[in-house]
Structures are given as structure tokens and as C-alpha cells.
Enzyme design. Sequence first.
Site, short mmCIF file in Angstrom:
data_model
loop_
_atom_site.label_atom_id
_atom_site.label_comp_id
_atom_site.label_asym_id
_atom_site.label_seq_id
_atom_site.Cartn_x
_atom_site.Cartn_y
_atom_site.Cartn_z
N ALA A 1 0.82 -1.22 0.00
CA ALA A 1 0.00 0.00 0.00
C ALA A 1 0.85 1.27 0.00
O ALA A 1 0.34 2.36 0.26
CB ALA A 1 -0.95 0.00 1.19
N ARG B 1 2.32 2.42 -2.66
CA ARG B 1 2.22 3.08 -3.98
C ARG B 1 1.02 2.51 -4.73
O ARG B 1 0.42 1.51 -4.32
CB ARG B 1 3.48 2.79 -4.82
CG ARG B 1 4.75 3.26 -4.21
CD ARG B 1 5.95 2.98 -5.10
NE ARG B 1 6.36 1.59 -5.10
CZ ARG B 1 6.31 0.79 -6.16
NH1 ARG B 1 5.85 1.22 -7.32
NH2 ARG B 1 6.71 -0.47 -6.09
N ASN C 1 -2.87 -7.08 -2.07
CA ASN C 1 -2.63 -6.27 -3.28
C ASN C 1 -1.18 -6.34 -3.75
O ASN C 1 -0.92 -6.18 -4.94
CB ASN C 1 -3.01 -4.82 -2.96
CG ASN C 1 -2.47 -3.85 -3.99
OD1 ASN C 1 -3.04 -3.69 -5.07
ND2 ASN C 1 -1.34 -3.21 -3.68
N TYR D 1 3.64 -14.29 -14.65
CA TYR D 1 2.74 -13.35 -13.98
C TYR D 1 1.29 -13.82 -14.14
O TYR D 1 0.53 -13.89 -13.17
CB TYR D 1 2.94 -11.96 -14.58
CG TYR D 1 2.01 -10.90 -14.02
CD1 TYR D 1 2.28 -10.28 -12.81
CD2 TYR D 1 0.86 -10.52 -14.72
CE1 TYR D 1 1.43 -9.31 -12.29
CE2 TYR D 1 0.01 -9.55 -14.22
CZ TYR D 1 0.29 -8.94 -13.00
OH TYR D 1 -0.56 -8.00 -12.50
N THR E 1 0.50 -16.81 -11.97
CA THR E 1 0.31 -16.50 -10.54
C THR E 1 -1.05 -15.86 -10.31
O THR E 1 -1.72 -16.14 -9.33
CB THR E 1 1.41 -15.56 -9.99
OG1 THR E 1 1.37 -14.30 -10.68
CG2 THR E 1 2.79 -16.18 -10.11
N LYS E 2 -1.46 -14.99 -11.26
CA LYS E 2 -2.74 -14.30 -11.07
C LYS E 2 -3.93 -15.24 -11.28
O LYS E 2 -4.97 -15.11 -10.64
CB LYS E 2 -2.81 -13.09 -12.01
CG LYS E 2 -1.80 -11.99 -11.65
CD LYS E 2 -2.06 -11.46 -10.25
CE LYS E 2 -1.15 -10.32 -9.86
NZ LYS E 2 -1.46 -9.78 -8.54
N ILE F 1 -4.16 -0.22 -15.34
CA ILE F 1 -4.34 0.85 -14.36
C ILE F 1 -3.07 1.69 -14.34
O ILE F 1 -1.95 1.15 -14.39
CB ILE F 1 -4.60 0.26 -12.95
CG1 ILE F 1 -5.75 -0.78 -12.97
CG2 ILE F 1 -4.88 1.36 -11.93
CD1 ILE F 1 -7.10 -0.27 -13.41
P1 NAP Z 1 2.99 -0.92 -8.26
O1 NAP Z 1 2.62 0.48 -8.53
O2 NAP Z 1 4.23 -1.50 -8.83
O3 NAP Z 1 3.00 -1.14 -6.67
C1 NAP Z 1 3.28 -2.42 -6.16
C2 NAP Z 1 3.09 -2.41 -4.66
O4 NAP Z 1 3.37 -3.73 -4.19
C3 NAP Z 1 4.05 -1.46 -3.97
O5 NAP Z 1 3.39 -0.83 -2.90
C4 NAP Z 1 5.15 -2.39 -3.46
O6 NAP Z 1 5.73 -1.94 -2.25
C5 NAP Z 1 4.35 -3.64 -3.16
N1 NAP Z 1 5.18 -4.83 -3.13
C6 NAP Z 1 5.87 -5.38 -4.15
N2 NAP Z 1 6.52 -6.47 -3.71
C7 NAP Z 1 6.23 -6.61 -2.39
C8 NAP Z 1 6.58 -7.54 -1.40
N3 NAP Z 1 7.38 -8.57 -1.67
N4 NAP Z 1 6.07 -7.39 -0.14
C9 NAP Z 1 5.25 -6.35 0.13
N5 NAP Z 1 4.90 -5.41 -0.78
C10 NAP Z 1 5.38 -5.55 -2.03
O7 NAP Z 1 1.84 -1.92 -8.74
P2 NAP Z 1 0.27 -1.69 -8.90
O8 NAP Z 1 -0.01 -1.43 -10.31
O9 NAP Z 1 -0.24 -0.77 -7.84
O10 NAP Z 1 -0.22 -3.18 -8.60
C11 NAP Z 1 -0.90 -3.56 -7.43
C12 NAP Z 1 -1.52 -4.93 -7.67
O11 NAP Z 1 -2.44 -4.84 -8.77
C13 NAP Z 1 -0.50 -6.00 -8.06
O12 NAP Z 1 -0.86 -7.23 -7.46
C14 NAP Z 1 -0.65 -6.08 -9.57
O13 NAP Z 1 -0.27 -7.35 -10.05
C15 NAP Z 1 -2.14 -5.84 -9.72
N6 NAP Z 1 -2.52 -5.37 -11.07
C16 NAP Z 1 -2.05 -4.18 -11.55
C17 NAP Z 1 -2.45 -3.77 -12.83
C18 NAP Z 1 -2.00 -2.48 -13.42
O14 NAP Z 1 -2.27 -2.24 -14.62
N7 NAP Z 1 -1.33 -1.58 -12.69
C19 NAP Z 1 -3.29 -4.58 -13.58
C20 NAP Z 1 -3.72 -5.78 -13.05
C21 NAP Z 1 -3.35 -6.17 -11.78
P3 NAP Z 1 7.24 -1.38 -2.11
O15 NAP Z 1 7.48 -0.41 -3.24
O16 NAP Z 1 7.21 -0.74 -0.77
O17 NAP Z 1 8.15 -2.58 -2.17
#
Ligand code: NAP
Length: 243
Positions: free
Chosen positions: A10, A12, A87, A152, A155-156, A185
Site C-alpha cells: 500500500a 504506492r 494487493n 505473472y 500466478t494471477k 491501471i
Molecule cells: P505498483 O505500482 O508497482 O505497486 C506495487 C506495490 O506492491 C508497492 O506498494 C510495493 O511496495 C508492493 N510490493 C511489491 N513487492 C512486495 C513484497 N514482496 N512485499 C510487500 N509489498 C510488495 O503496482 P500496482 O499497479 O499498484 O499493482 C498492485 C496490484 O495490482 C498487483 O498485485 C498487480 O499485479 C495488480 N494489477 C495491476 C495492474 C495495473 O495495470 N497496474 C493490472 C492488473 C493487476 P514497495 O514499493 O514498498 O516494495
Amino acid sequence: MKKTALITGASRGIGAGIARLFAKEGYRVVINYYKSGDAAEAVKREIISEGGEADVFCCDVADCSGVEQMVGFAKRRFGAVDVLVNNAGVALFGLVTDTTEEERRRVTDVNLHGVFNTSKAVLPDMVSRKSGVIINISSIFGLSGASCETVYSATKGAVISFSKALSREVGPSGIRVNCIAPGVISTDMNKSLTPADLAELKERTSLNAVGEPCDIAAAALFLAGDGAKYITGQVITVDGGII
Ligand code: NAP
């Protein structure tokens, strides 16, 4: 009585959006982060400055003992974890033939085993209270698969089957488990996309738009609340209508 939501990843992006909305709607939030401590503290400060309650906890969701400590912290700080939002996630782009064993293991450890670790850690208390909500952030790629994102996508997809199976296991204990499958997103995860890539992705949606973290947060808030009290084992796709 205020409820507590523990949101992984959470600091970012989508997770920060979920933390902000839940806090605005009266939840106490635990902001989990791993590497982005300053960003997590900034989300916490913003929530508190708007009258909300929040705290941060650093741990890698792939690390079982760190996750147990995080759930212990949430309980000591706010009493209980009513809502868990899984998340935290990492992306991996590349051909299967170019993917190393280390990369494959890491993405699976974070995206799938992380969901298992946190769920396992919160469930004993939820079962004894006979209430609780778990929301897992999957992806449309977990449903459709994506070229050059096979690990990826796997896993999803596994997060979706895990959620469906868990919903059956814990439903009799009054616990609901659902998934959200976001489309594209606007977050750091997509920062390598060029304006041309983004324009093409927009065109592939009915709404001709890329989503924002608040779009996923709104779906999570609905799933967490009483309006969704008869919904479990489901996947809500939030993707602007991918064509
Ligand atoms: P993001 O901007 O890259 O942010 C990822 C977040 O996950 C960050 O807060 C990061 O924290 C945290 N994180 C990563 N590895 C971690 C770990 N080992 N332990 C704890 N925290 C961890 O990604 P996002 O786009 O917000 O994605 C959030 C979720 O939505 C993910 O599961 C992603 O697969 C899913 N999603 C995203 C999209 C999209 O288009 N953006 C689409 C489909 C699904 P730190 O920086 O503090 O490490």
C-alpha cells in the site's frame, strides 16, 4: 465500531489508493510496504492529516514470519484485522525461454505465496470471530493470459483459484473471499509503457480509457462492505470493458 483493513503493498499505486479510500470511509488501515518506506509514511501522514487512522508495517509478503509479525502488529495496534486486501504484486515481462528460475520463483513467492501467507495469518482470528473479508487483487491476465507475461499470468490465475477454493473452505465460518481482476491501471507497474502503447491499450477498451487506482479501490470498498454480504468466491473485472 471502526473496522481495520490490512492492505499489502500500500505504499504506492493501487494499494495506496485502496488505503486512502478505506481510511476516508472510516476504516483504520495498516499500510504494508517492502521497499518504499518514505512513500508508505507519506500515505500514512496524508490519512492522519485528514482525520483518519493509519500505521505502516514493513515486510516482504513472501516471508511467512514477517507476515505473522505484521498481523500481530495490526492486532496490537488496532485490535483485529476485519478486512485483508492482498494487493502486493510484482510484474515480470519476457519470453518463457528467457525467464530464469530465480525470476519465476520470486514472482510466484510474492504474487501467490504472499496471498497464502497473509490469508493463513489472519484466518484463525477471523474464524473465531466468525467474520472477516479477504479481497485478492488478481489481474485480467489471470483470466485471459498474456503473451510475454506467462509467469505473472499463471500466478494471477492461481490467485483466482486459491480465492474460490478458500471461499468454500471458510464460508461456513462467515468469512467472504473475493477477487478483483484489474485491467490496465495507471501506476508505476505500467511506467515502461510508451504514450503509443497507452493509446493502443485505451483503444482496446469500450470506455477508451486507462483506469486509475481509485477505480480498483471503489470495487474493493464495495466487496469489503455489507452491500456485498452475499457475495463470495467471485471475480469482479474492472477493466473499462476490454474488447
Ligand atoms: P505498483 O505500482 O508497482 O505497486 C506495487 C506495490 O506492491 C508497492 O506498494 C510495493 O511496495 C508492493 N510490493 C511489491 N513487492 C512486495 C513484497 N514482496 N512485499 C510487500 N509489498 C510488495 O503496482 P500496482 O499497479 O499498484 O499493482 C498492485 C496490484 O495490482 C498487483 O498485485 C498487480 O499485479 C495488480 N494489477 C495491476 C495492474 C495495473 O495495470 N497496474 C493490472 C492488473 C493487476 P514497495 O514499493 O514498498 O516494495
